[in-house]
Design an enzyme around this catalytic site. Sequence first.
Site, PDB file in Angstrom:
ATOM      1  CG  ASP A  99      41.168  32.587 -10.180  1.00  7.14           C
ATOM      2  OD1 ASP A  99      40.064  33.310 -10.223  1.00  7.14           O
ATOM      3  OD2 ASP A  99      41.851  31.343  -9.053  1.00  7.14           O
ATOM      4  CG  HIS A 100      36.731  30.743 -10.024  1.00 15.70           C
ATOM      5  ND1 HIS A 100      36.124  30.238  -9.625  1.00 15.70           N
ATOM      6  CD2 HIS A 100      37.728  31.783  -9.315  1.00 15.70           C
ATOM      7  CE1 HIS A 100      37.087  29.570  -8.282  1.00 15.70           C
ATOM      8  NE2 HIS A 100      38.138  30.968  -8.038  1.00 15.70           N
ATOM      9  CG  HIS A 154      38.090  37.035  -9.055  1.00 18.19           C
ATOM     10  ND1 HIS A 154      37.923  37.039  -7.343  1.00 18.19           N
ATOM     11  CD2 HIS A 154      37.621  38.145  -9.447  1.00 18.19           C
ATOM     12  CE1 HIS A 154      37.467  37.428  -6.946  1.00 18.19           C
ATOM     13  NE2 HIS A 154      37.702  38.672  -7.904  1.00 18.19           N
ATOM     14  CG  ASP A 194      37.517  31.907  -5.060  1.00 22.24           C
ATOM     15  OD1 ASP A 194      37.020  30.452  -5.111  1.00 22.24           O
ATOM     16  OD2 ASP A 194      38.011  32.368  -5.560  1.00 22.24           O
ATOM     17  CG  HIS A 249      35.465  36.488  -3.137  1.00 21.28           C
ATOM     18  ND1 HIS A 249      36.762  35.788  -2.765  1.00 21.28           N
ATOM     19  CD2 HIS A 249      35.459  36.000  -4.894  1.00 21.28           C
ATOM     20  CE1 HIS A 249      37.717  35.777  -3.494  1.00 21.28           C
ATOM     21  NE2 HIS A 249      37.082  35.792  -4.735  1.00 21.28           N
ATOM     22  CG  HIS A 285      40.347  27.956  -4.834  1.00 24.94           C
ATOM     23  ND1 HIS A 285      41.746  28.734  -5.371  1.00 24.94           N
ATOM     24  CD2 HIS A 285      39.708  29.297  -5.387  1.00 24.94           C
ATOM     25  CE1 HIS A 285      41.174  29.291  -6.367  1.00 24.94           C
ATOM     26  NE2 HIS A 285      40.333  29.925  -6.372  1.00 24.94           N
ATOM     27  CG  HIS A 319      34.140  35.010  -8.704  1.00 28.26           C
ATOM     28  ND1 HIS A 319      34.192  33.451  -8.258  1.00 28.26           N
ATOM     29  CD2 HIS A 319      34.785  35.332  -8.056  1.00 28.26           C
ATOM     30  CE1 HIS A 319      35.027  33.271  -8.167  1.00 28.26           C
ATOM     31  NE2 HIS A 319      35.759  34.239  -8.146  1.00 28.26           N
TER      32      HIS A 319
END
Length: 350
Positions: free
Chosen positions: A141-142, A139, A218, A194, A256, A137
């Site tokens: 942090d990905h 975001h 996520d 998400h 995570h 996705h």
Amino acid sequence: QSCHRPAGQGVNQEPGRGGLPEGVEYIPTRKKAKNPMKPVGVAWYNLYARTRLGYLFYQRQVRKARERYPHGHSVAQPYCFPGVKILPIPVLSNNYSYLVIDTGSSQAAVIDPSDPLAVQAAIEEEGVMLKAIFCTHKHWDHSGGNEALCHKHNSCRVYGSALDAIPQLTNPLADREKVSVGSLTFEALATPGHTVGHMVYVLDGVPFGSPPCLFSGDLLFLAGCGRPFEGSPETMLTSLDVAMGLGEDTLLWPGHEYALECLTFASLLELDNSALEQKLQWAVQQRQEKRSTCPSTLGEEQTYNPFLRTHRPELQEALGLWQGRGEDPDAFRARVLKEVRRRKDLYQAT
């Protein structure tokens, strides 16, 4: 690096092994946390996901994590099957990227490259050619490492959903579309909730005599799942059901390291779940030694992950929920999922 070499059902890490040191009692605690779905939480999410402020915050996350965890937040063990190697890369404060290598051709793919320096270091250490980036996705942090890695590896393609604003996306994927990297075959599954365009990726294990591998981003964590920022409980339930249709032996590689927090929360819901108790003891030992808790299996997750147990009467009773007369079973499960999510959002492990 040596590889952990699972065989058959032995790929499961035994939840009861290790446990707590003799004489040590683990007492889960909880306290109120900010609900991310309150207006201030929604405002912050919109800034993070849709503006340059989110990227600047991500860059700050990367800098702080490199200083605090110069060797990664966890010690992760590579997994090897004949012809394939899976290398978890601990990045940021609790994320995982994954380098998946076709050992025959030395071609590789990376899932969710958060920190390009950490991923590039793994690529160089393994001596492989990066051919594909699979983003679950949008975001940061990905997906934050996409641009730097594409500049470094000119032939690398970036795969993901066209519904998410994934940086450097070159090859939009449809639900159930397959991509080959060397002898590796990945299948993309649309799992919105998400984010509207969230996807997970399944590595076909048949050519290697191994179970399937689910890189879940996520959507799904060990004993947990992601917040439905861009979807309803019904949407998230459908996506979780898609993942659970893969089979109990499927290895779960989440985005995570949330195992200890999620297991502690789950233990407050189901007080008499022996599988949950054993897994929590095992996770406490793992995290005390800064060891990764990945992977688990989908079969194992069904025994203790409350987000996958919405059909279980013991969880429904613990939540004080009962199916209404004439209520659709899936609508009731969505209501159970919504309540589990609400309680998890109000919970924070200490």
